[in-house]
Design an enzyme around this catalytic site. Structure first.
Site, short mmCIF file in Angstrom:
data_model
loop_
_atom_site.label_atom_id
_atom_site.label_comp_id
_atom_site.label_asym_id
_atom_site.label_seq_id
_atom_site.Cartn_x
_atom_site.Cartn_y
_atom_site.Cartn_z
N LYS A 13 2.93 -4.41 10.09
CA LYS A 13 2.72 -3.08 10.68
C LYS A 13 1.33 -2.97 11.29
O LYS A 13 1.17 -2.54 12.42
CB LYS A 13 2.91 -1.97 9.64
CG LYS A 13 4.30 -1.93 9.01
CD LYS A 13 4.45 -0.78 8.03
CE LYS A 13 3.49 -0.83 6.85
NZ LYS A 13 3.67 -2.00 5.96
N ARG A 88 5.66 7.80 4.17
CA ARG A 88 5.97 6.78 3.19
C ARG A 88 7.07 7.24 2.23
O ARG A 88 7.44 6.52 1.33
CB ARG A 88 4.69 6.60 2.39
CG ARG A 88 4.38 5.28 1.83
CD ARG A 88 3.91 4.29 2.70
NE ARG A 88 3.31 3.20 2.01
CZ ARG A 88 2.37 2.47 2.55
NH1 ARG A 88 1.91 2.74 3.73
NH2 ARG A 88 1.91 1.44 1.92
N ARG A 127 -2.98 -13.46 3.35
CA ARG A 127 -3.81 -12.57 4.19
C ARG A 127 -5.28 -12.61 3.76
O ARG A 127 -5.59 -12.59 2.58
CB ARG A 127 -3.31 -11.13 4.09
CG ARG A 127 -4.21 -10.15 4.84
CD ARG A 127 -3.56 -8.82 5.09
NE ARG A 127 -3.13 -8.15 3.87
CZ ARG A 127 -2.39 -7.04 3.87
NH1 ARG A 127 -2.00 -6.49 5.00
NH2 ARG A 127 -2.03 -6.49 2.72
N ARG A 155 -7.52 -8.51 -0.07
CA ARG A 155 -7.33 -7.12 -0.53
C ARG A 155 -6.97 -7.12 -2.01
O ARG A 155 -6.21 -7.97 -2.46
CB ARG A 155 -6.23 -6.44 0.29
CG ARG A 155 -6.79 -5.67 1.48
CD ARG A 155 -5.75 -5.13 2.41
NE ARG A 155 -4.65 -4.40 1.77
CZ ARG A 155 -3.67 -3.80 2.46
NH1 ARG A 155 -3.69 -3.83 3.78
NH2 ARG A 155 -2.71 -3.17 1.83
N ARG A 166 4.42 -3.07 -5.13
CA ARG A 166 4.47 -2.44 -3.80
C ARG A 166 5.87 -2.60 -3.19
O ARG A 166 6.35 -1.70 -2.51
CB ARG A 166 3.40 -3.07 -2.89
CG ARG A 166 2.00 -2.59 -3.26
CD ARG A 166 0.94 -3.52 -2.73
NE ARG A 166 0.86 -3.54 -1.29
CZ ARG A 166 0.31 -4.53 -0.59
NH1 ARG A 166 -0.18 -5.58 -1.21
NH2 ARG A 166 0.27 -4.48 0.72
P1 AP5 Z 1 -0.21 -6.93 8.26
O1 AP5 Z 1 -0.11 -6.59 9.70
O2 AP5 Z 1 -1.53 -6.71 7.59
O3 AP5 Z 1 1.00 -6.22 7.45
P2 AP5 Z 1 1.23 -4.72 7.05
O4 AP5 Z 1 2.66 -4.42 7.27
O5 AP5 Z 1 0.23 -3.83 7.69
O6 AP5 Z 1 0.96 -4.84 5.48
P3 AP5 Z 1 0.14 -3.90 4.53
O7 AP5 Z 1 -0.08 -4.68 3.26
O8 AP5 Z 1 -1.07 -3.34 5.20
O9 AP5 Z 1 1.17 -2.77 4.26
P4 AP5 Z 1 1.20 -1.79 3.13
O10 AP5 Z 1 2.22 -0.84 3.62
O11 AP5 Z 1 1.46 -2.37 1.80
O12 AP5 Z 1 -0.32 -1.30 2.99
P5 AP5 Z 1 -1.11 -0.03 3.51
O13 AP5 Z 1 -2.45 -0.46 3.91
O14 AP5 Z 1 -0.29 0.76 4.46
O15 AP5 Z 1 0.22 -8.47 8.10
C1 AP5 Z 1 0.21 -9.09 6.82
C2 AP5 Z 1 -0.20 -10.57 6.97
O16 AP5 Z 1 0.80 -11.24 7.74
C3 AP5 Z 1 -1.53 -10.78 7.71
O17 AP5 Z 1 -2.21 -11.85 7.13
C4 AP5 Z 1 -1.10 -11.12 9.16
O18 AP5 Z 1 -2.02 -11.97 9.78
C5 AP5 Z 1 0.23 -11.81 8.92
N1 AP5 Z 1 1.20 -11.59 10.01
C6 AP5 Z 1 1.40 -10.45 10.72
N2 AP5 Z 1 2.38 -10.63 11.64
C7 AP5 Z 1 2.81 -11.92 11.49
C8 AP5 Z 1 3.81 -12.71 12.16
N3 AP5 Z 1 4.55 -12.21 13.16
N4 AP5 Z 1 3.97 -14.00 11.75
C9 AP5 Z 1 3.22 -14.50 10.74
N5 AP5 Z 1 2.25 -13.80 10.09
C10 AP5 Z 1 2.06 -12.53 10.45
O19 AP5 Z 1 -1.22 0.82 2.17
C11 AP5 Z 1 -2.02 0.38 1.09
C12 AP5 Z 1 -1.98 1.40 -0.02
O20 AP5 Z 1 -2.54 2.65 0.42
C13 AP5 Z 1 -0.57 1.79 -0.53
O21 AP5 Z 1 -0.09 0.89 -1.50
C14 AP5 Z 1 -0.85 3.19 -1.09
O22 AP5 Z 1 -1.47 3.13 -2.34
C15 AP5 Z 1 -1.83 3.76 -0.09
N6 AP5 Z 1 -1.17 4.47 1.00
C16 AP5 Z 1 -1.21 4.17 2.34
N7 AP5 Z 1 -0.48 5.04 3.06
C17 AP5 Z 1 0.04 5.93 2.17
C18 AP5 Z 1 0.89 7.05 2.29
N8 AP5 Z 1 1.38 7.44 3.48
N9 AP5 Z 1 1.23 7.74 1.17
C19 AP5 Z 1 0.75 7.37 -0.05
N10 AP5 Z 1 -0.05 6.30 -0.24
C20 AP5 Z 1 -0.40 5.58 0.86
MG MG Z 2 -1.37 -2.65 7.03
#
Ligand code: AP5
Ligand code: MG
Length: 211
Positions: A13, A88, A127, A155, A166
Protein backbone atom coordinates in the site's frame (compact mmCIF):
# COMPACT_ATOMS: atom_id res chain seq x y z
CA UNK A 1 -9.76 11.77 -7.32
CA UNK A 2 -10.70 10.60 -3.82
CA UNK A 3 -9.23 7.19 -3.31
CA UNK A 4 -8.63 4.73 -0.47
CA UNK A 5 -6.23 1.77 -0.53
CA UNK A 6 -7.27 -1.42 1.22
CA UNK A 7 -5.08 -4.47 1.62
CA UNK A 8 -3.25 -6.58 4.17
CA UNK A 9 -0.08 -5.40 5.92
CA UNK A 10 2.79 -5.69 3.46
CA UNK A 11 0.62 -5.78 0.34
CA UNK A 12 2.50 -2.72 -0.92
CA UNK A 13 0.00 0.00 0.00
CA UNK A 14 2.67 2.51 1.04
CA UNK A 15 4.87 1.71 -1.97
CA UNK A 16 2.01 2.13 -4.44
CA UNK A 17 0.43 5.09 -2.60
CA UNK A 18 3.62 7.11 -3.01
CA UNK A 19 3.77 6.54 -6.78
CA UNK A 20 0.04 6.76 -7.54
CA UNK A 21 -0.45 9.95 -5.50
CA UNK A 22 2.46 11.56 -7.33
CA UNK A 23 1.13 10.45 -10.73
CA UNK A 24 -2.36 11.80 -9.93
CA UNK A 25 -1.09 14.99 -8.27
CA UNK A 26 -2.97 14.35 -5.02
CA UNK A 27 -1.64 14.14 -1.46
CA UNK A 28 -0.88 10.73 0.01
CA UNK A 29 -2.26 10.46 3.52
CA UNK A 30 -0.92 7.45 5.40
CA UNK A 31 -2.28 7.05 8.93
CA UNK A 32 0.55 4.63 9.79
CA UNK A 33 3.15 7.22 8.72
CA UNK A 34 1.42 9.99 10.69
CA UNK A 35 1.28 7.78 13.79
CA UNK A 36 4.95 6.77 13.40
CA UNK A 37 6.02 10.43 13.05
CA UNK A 38 4.13 11.21 16.26
CA UNK A 39 5.69 8.26 18.07
CA UNK A 40 9.19 9.41 17.00
CA UNK A 41 8.39 12.97 18.05
CA UNK A 42 7.06 11.83 21.44
CA UNK A 43 3.81 13.82 21.00
CA UNK A 44 0.67 13.10 23.09
CA UNK A 45 -0.88 11.45 20.00
CA UNK A 46 2.23 9.28 19.59
CA UNK A 47 2.11 8.24 23.25
CA UNK A 48 -1.53 7.17 22.83
CA UNK A 49 -0.82 5.21 19.63
CA UNK A 50 2.46 3.48 20.50
CA UNK A 51 1.27 0.54 22.61
CA UNK A 52 -1.36 -0.43 20.02
CA UNK A 53 1.08 -0.19 17.12
CA UNK A 54 3.77 -2.20 18.90
CA UNK A 55 1.21 -4.97 19.50
CA UNK A 56 -0.10 -4.81 15.92
CA UNK A 57 -3.56 -3.76 17.12
CA UNK A 58 -5.64 -0.90 15.78
CA UNK A 59 -5.33 2.47 17.49
CA UNK A 60 -8.77 3.38 18.92
CA UNK A 61 -11.20 4.85 16.40
CA UNK A 62 -11.79 8.15 18.18
CA UNK A 63 -8.06 8.98 18.08
CA UNK A 64 -7.70 7.91 14.44
CA UNK A 65 -10.88 9.49 13.11
CA UNK A 66 -10.11 12.92 14.64
CA UNK A 67 -6.61 12.80 13.21
CA UNK A 68 -7.89 12.01 9.71
CA UNK A 69 -10.66 14.62 9.89
CA UNK A 70 -8.01 17.27 10.72
CA UNK A 71 -5.78 16.13 7.88
CA UNK A 72 -8.60 16.07 5.30
CA UNK A 73 -9.59 19.60 6.32
CA UNK A 74 -6.26 20.92 5.04
CA UNK A 75 -6.28 22.81 1.74
CA UNK A 76 -4.22 20.33 -0.26
CA UNK A 77 -6.79 17.57 0.27
CA UNK A 78 -9.78 19.61 -0.87
CA UNK A 79 -9.76 18.40 -4.48
CA UNK A 80 -8.56 14.86 -3.95
CA UNK A 81 -6.46 12.53 -1.82
CA UNK A 82 -5.17 9.01 -1.54
CA UNK A 83 -5.70 7.45 1.88
CA UNK A 84 -3.26 4.64 2.77
CA UNK A 85 -4.23 2.57 5.81
CA UNK A 86 -7.51 4.32 6.54
CA UNK A 87 -10.27 3.32 6.91
CA UNK A 88 -9.38 0.13 8.72
CA UNK A 89 -12.82 -1.05 9.86
CA UNK A 90 -16.40 -0.34 8.82
CA UNK A 91 -16.87 2.17 11.64
CA UNK A 92 -14.01 4.28 10.24
CA UNK A 93 -15.44 3.90 6.73
CA UNK A 94 -18.76 5.30 7.93
CA UNK A 95 -16.98 8.20 9.61
CA UNK A 96 -15.08 8.91 6.39
CA UNK A 97 -18.33 8.89 4.41
CA UNK A 98 -19.72 11.39 6.95
CA UNK A 99 -16.68 13.68 6.71
CA UNK A 100 -16.93 13.71 2.91
CA UNK A 101 -20.69 14.21 2.95
CA UNK A 102 -20.31 17.20 5.26
CA UNK A 103 -17.83 18.63 2.75
CA UNK A 104 -20.34 18.07 -0.07
CA UNK A 105 -18.41 15.29 -1.76
CA UNK A 106 -18.00 11.50 -1.93
CA UNK A 107 -15.31 8.87 -2.20
CA UNK A 108 -14.64 7.75 -5.79
CA UNK A 109 -12.92 4.40 -5.41
CA UNK A 110 -11.61 1.85 -2.92
CA UNK A 111 -8.68 -0.01 -4.46
CA UNK A 112 -7.97 -3.40 -2.92
CA UNK A 113 -4.45 -4.83 -3.24
CA UNK A 114 -4.66 -8.60 -3.05
CA UNK A 115 -1.67 -10.64 -1.79
CA UNK A 116 -1.40 -13.99 -0.01
CA UNK A 117 -0.29 -14.34 3.61
CA UNK A 118 2.95 -16.04 2.50
CA UNK A 119 3.84 -13.16 0.21
CA UNK A 120 3.08 -10.43 2.77
CA UNK A 121 5.10 -12.21 5.44
CA UNK A 122 8.06 -12.31 3.00
CA UNK A 123 7.62 -8.64 2.18
CA UNK A 124 7.33 -7.52 5.82
CA UNK A 125 10.21 -9.65 7.08
CA UNK A 126 12.60 -8.18 4.50
CA UNK A 127 11.44 -4.58 4.78
CA UNK A 128 14.05 -2.03 5.86
CA UNK A 129 13.57 1.74 6.10
CA UNK A 130 16.15 4.50 5.76
CA UNK A 131 16.30 6.74 8.84
CA UNK A 132 17.60 9.67 6.86
CA UNK A 133 15.31 9.60 3.82
CA UNK A 134 12.34 7.47 4.91
CA UNK A 135 12.74 5.38 1.77
CA UNK A 136 11.39 1.84 2.10
CA UNK A 137 13.58 -1.00 0.82
CA UNK A 138 13.34 -4.76 0.72
CA UNK A 139 16.43 -6.89 1.30
CA UNK A 140 15.58 -9.14 -1.64
CA UNK A 141 13.13 -7.27 -3.89
CA UNK A 142 14.54 -3.71 -3.68
CA UNK A 143 17.88 -4.03 -1.90
CA UNK A 144 19.60 -1.00 -0.37
CA UNK A 145 23.19 -0.30 -1.53
CA UNK A 146 24.54 -1.37 1.88
CA UNK A 147 22.20 -3.76 3.72
CA UNK A 148 24.31 -3.45 6.90
CA UNK A 149 24.22 0.36 6.98
CA UNK A 150 23.40 1.99 10.35
CA UNK A 151 21.00 4.19 8.44
CA UNK A 152 18.58 1.28 7.99
CA UNK A 153 16.07 0.12 10.56
CA UNK A 154 13.36 -2.49 10.83
CA UNK A 155 9.89 -1.38 11.97
CA UNK A 156 9.14 -2.60 15.50
CA UNK A 157 5.90 -4.18 14.25
CA UNK A 158 7.74 -6.21 11.58
CA UNK A 159 8.64 -8.97 14.07
CA UNK A 160 7.12 -12.43 13.40
CA UNK A 161 4.67 -12.46 16.36
CA UNK A 162 3.42 -8.95 15.63
CA UNK A 163 3.08 -9.70 11.91
CA UNK A 164 0.89 -12.67 12.86
CA UNK A 165 -1.37 -10.47 14.96
CA UNK A 166 -1.55 -7.77 12.26
CA UNK A 167 -2.74 -10.40 9.77
CA UNK A 168 -5.37 -11.59 12.25
CA UNK A 169 -6.52 -8.01 12.89
CA UNK A 170 -6.72 -7.47 9.12
CA UNK A 171 -8.84 -10.58 8.56
CA UNK A 172 -11.19 -9.83 11.44
CA UNK A 173 -11.54 -6.07 11.34
CA UNK A 174 -10.36 -4.69 8.00
CA UNK A 175 -11.35 -7.32 5.42
CA UNK A 176 -15.09 -6.60 5.97
CA UNK A 177 -14.43 -3.20 4.35
CA UNK A 178 -14.22 -4.97 1.01
CA UNK A 179 -17.89 -5.91 1.27
CA UNK A 180 -18.76 -2.43 2.48
CA UNK A 181 -17.28 -0.79 -0.61
CA UNK A 182 -18.53 -3.52 -2.91
CA UNK A 183 -22.07 -2.75 -1.73
CA UNK A 184 -21.44 0.91 -2.61
CA UNK A 185 -20.22 -0.12 -6.08
CA UNK A 186 -16.83 1.50 -5.36
CA UNK A 187 -14.56 -1.51 -5.01
CA UNK A 188 -11.82 -2.18 -7.53
CA UNK A 189 -9.57 -5.19 -6.88
CA UNK A 190 -6.12 -5.90 -8.29
CA UNK A 191 -3.50 -8.59 -7.88
CA UNK A 192 -0.60 -7.03 -5.95
CA UNK A 193 1.93 -9.68 -7.01
CA UNK A 194 4.54 -8.69 -9.57
CA UNK A 195 7.08 -5.91 -10.08
CA UNK A 196 6.24 -2.61 -8.37
CA UNK A 197 5.87 -0.83 -11.75
CA UNK A 198 3.63 -3.58 -13.07
CA UNK A 199 1.34 -3.31 -10.03
CA UNK A 200 1.22 0.49 -10.47
CA UNK A 201 0.07 0.17 -14.09
CA UNK A 202 -2.53 -2.40 -13.05
CA UNK A 203 -3.77 -0.02 -10.35
CA UNK A 204 -3.94 3.02 -12.62
CA UNK A 205 -5.73 0.98 -15.27
CA UNK A 206 -8.23 -0.35 -12.73
CA UNK A 207 -9.11 3.07 -11.33
CA UNK A 208 -9.42 4.50 -14.82
CA UNK A 209 -6.43 6.80 -14.51
CA UNK A 210 -4.07 5.13 -16.98
CA UNK A 211 -2.30 7.49 -19.40
P1 AP5 B 1 4.83 -1.57 1.86
O1 AP5 B 1 4.50 -0.74 0.67
O2 AP5 B 1 5.57 -0.92 2.97
O3 AP5 B 1 3.50 -2.32 2.38
P2 AP5 B 1 2.25 -1.77 3.15
O4 AP5 B 1 1.05 -2.41 2.55
O5 AP5 B 1 2.27 -0.29 3.24
O6 AP5 B 1 2.53 -2.44 4.57
P3 AP5 B 1 2.40 -1.81 6.02
O7 AP5 B 1 3.13 -2.74 6.94
O8 AP5 B 1 2.81 -0.38 6.04
O9 AP5 B 1 0.88 -1.93 6.26
P4 AP5 B 1 0.15 -1.92 7.57
O10 AP5 B 1 -1.24 -1.78 7.10
O11 AP5 B 1 0.40 -3.08 8.45
O12 AP5 B 1 0.83 -0.72 8.39
P5 AP5 B 1 0.43 0.79 8.64
O13 AP5 B 1 1.66 1.59 8.61
O14 AP5 B 1 -0.71 1.20 7.79
O15 AP5 B 1 5.66 -2.84 1.32
C1 AP5 B 1 6.14 -3.83 2.24
C2 AP5 B 1 7.50 -4.36 1.75
O16 AP5 B 1 7.30 -5.03 0.50
C3 AP5 B 1 8.55 -3.27 1.51
O17 AP5 B 1 9.80 -3.76 1.89
C4 AP5 B 1 8.49 -3.05 -0.03
O18 AP5 B 1 9.74 -2.66 -0.53
C5 AP5 B 1 8.10 -4.43 -0.52
N1 AP5 B 1 7.27 -4.39 -1.74
C6 AP5 B 1 6.29 -3.50 -2.04
N2 AP5 B 1 5.75 -3.79 -3.25
C7 AP5 B 1 6.40 -4.90 -3.70
C8 AP5 B 1 6.30 -5.69 -4.91
N3 AP5 B 1 5.42 -5.39 -5.87
N4 AP5 B 1 7.13 -6.75 -5.04
C9 AP5 B 1 8.02 -7.06 -4.06
N5 AP5 B 1 8.17 -6.34 -2.92
C10 AP5 B 1 7.37 -5.29 -2.74
O19 AP5 B 1 -0.10 0.72 10.14
C11 AP5 B 1 0.77 0.45 11.21
C12 AP5 B 1 0.00 0.48 12.51
O20 AP5 B 1 -0.53 1.80 12.74
C13 AP5 B 1 -1.24 -0.43 12.59
O21 AP5 B 1 -0.90 -1.75 12.97
C14 AP5 B 1 -2.07 0.30 13.65
O22 AP5 B 1 -1.59 0.05 14.94
C15 AP5 B 1 -1.83 1.76 13.31
N6 AP5 B 1 -2.81 2.29 12.36
C16 AP5 B 1 -2.57 2.78 11.11
N7 AP5 B 1 -3.71 3.18 10.51
C17 AP5 B 1 -4.70 2.94 11.41
C18 AP5 B 1 -6.10 3.11 11.38
N8 AP5 B 1 -6.73 3.61 10.30
N9 AP5 B 1 -6.83 2.76 12.47
C19 AP5 B 1 -6.23 2.25 13.58
N10 AP5 B 1 -4.90 2.05 13.67
C20 AP5 B 1 -4.14 2.38 12.59
MG1 MG C 1 2.50 1.11 4.77
Amino acid sequence: MRLVLVGPPGAGKGTQAEIIAERLGIPKISTGDIFRANVSGGTPLGLKAKEYMDAGDLVPDEVTNDMVADRLAQDDARDGFLLDGYPRNTEQAKVLDGILKAAGTVLDTALELVASDDEVVRRLSGRRVSKSTGKVYHLEFDPPADPDSDDLFQRTDDQPETIKNRLKVYAEQTAPLVGYYEAQGKLVRIDAIGEVAEVTERALGAIGAAE
